[in-house]
Design a protein around this motif. Structure first.
Motif, PDB file in Angstrom:
ATOM      1  N   UNK A 102       0.832  -1.208   0.000  1.00 47.57           N
ATOM      2  CA  UNK A 102       0.000   0.000   0.000  1.00 47.57           C
ATOM      3  C   UNK A 102       0.866   1.257   0.000  1.00 47.57           C
ATOM      4  N   UNK A 103       1.944   1.234   0.784  1.00 42.30           N
ATOM      5  CA  UNK A 103       2.870   2.388   0.795  1.00 42.30           C
ATOM      6  C   UNK A 103       3.560   2.532  -0.557  1.00 42.30           C
ATOM      7  N   UNK A 108      -0.541   6.973   2.297  1.00 48.32           N
ATOM      8  CA  UNK A 108       0.048   7.313   3.584  1.00 48.32           C
ATOM      9  C   UNK A 108      -0.725   6.552   4.667  1.00 48.32           C
ATOM     10  N   UNK A 109      -0.367   6.760   5.939  1.00 46.39           N
ATOM     11  CA  UNK A 109      -1.011   6.027   7.032  1.00 46.39           C
ATOM     12  C   UNK A 109      -2.523   6.239   7.059  1.00 46.39           C
ATOM     13  N   UNK A 110      -2.968   7.468   6.825  1.00 48.20           N
ATOM     14  CA  UNK A 110      -4.412   7.738   6.818  1.00 48.20           C
ATOM     15  C   UNK A 110      -5.099   6.983   5.681  1.00 48.20           C
ATOM     16  N   UNK A 116      -8.253   0.026   4.813  1.00 49.96           N
ATOM     17  CA  UNK A 116      -8.452  -1.130   5.688  1.00 49.96           C
ATOM     18  C   UNK A 116      -9.841  -1.096   6.331  1.00 49.96           C
ATOM     19  N   UNK A 117     -10.242   0.067   6.850  1.00 54.58           N
ATOM     20  CA  UNK A 117     -11.558   0.201   7.495  1.00 54.58           C
ATOM     21  C   UNK A 117     -12.681  -0.080   6.501  1.00 54.58           C
TER      22      UNK A 117
END
Length: 129
Positions: A102-103, A108-110, A116-117
């Motif tokens: 994904x990176x 980014x993390x968000x 994912x959510x």
């Protein structure tokens, strides 16, 4: 031992502590009989007031996950572990590979958290249908 940390913002600090203990229980890092760090130790390491830690420990007791023993400390009395440590390890490695991909794709993390959510919600909706 849990490395407690507090993120400033929306979730009250005592709930963050409760969530971190629950996470450790789910992942098998804590088991029944394990002693939680003292109120003073958590307050110092997480830079919170002792009353915040006491409130978190009382909540864990209320939920039946821990019990306070006067003069001895707070101990875990119930496990939330759902899988074997080997299964957690395998899934953790796979998830790490997915996060790296994904990176690499530019998230980014968000963005990773949002994706994912959304996937988690969709998989839950598919199980209901």
């Amino acid at each position: 031992m849990i490395d407690f940390h507090i993120e400033r913002g929306g979730v009250p600090p005592y709930l963050q502590l409760v969530q971190q203990v629950k996470q450790a229980l789910r992942l098998g890092w804590l088991e029944p009989g394990d002693k939680l760090p003292t109120v003073h130790e958590v307050a110092m390491s997480a830079s919170v007031n002792s009353n915040t830690v006491l409130k978190a420990y009382r909540e864990l007791e209320r939920e039946g996950l821990a019990t306070g023993r006067p003069g001895l400390g707070t101990y875990i009395v119930k496990s939330l572990t759902q899988l074997t440590p080997a299964t957690y390890s395998t899934l953790g490695r796979r998830l790490g590979t997915w996060i790296a991909a994904a990176r690499q794709a530019g998230l980014d993390d968000d963005g990773i958290g949002d994706l994912f959510a959304a996937a988690l919600r969709e998989s839950g909706a598919a199980e209901i249908a």
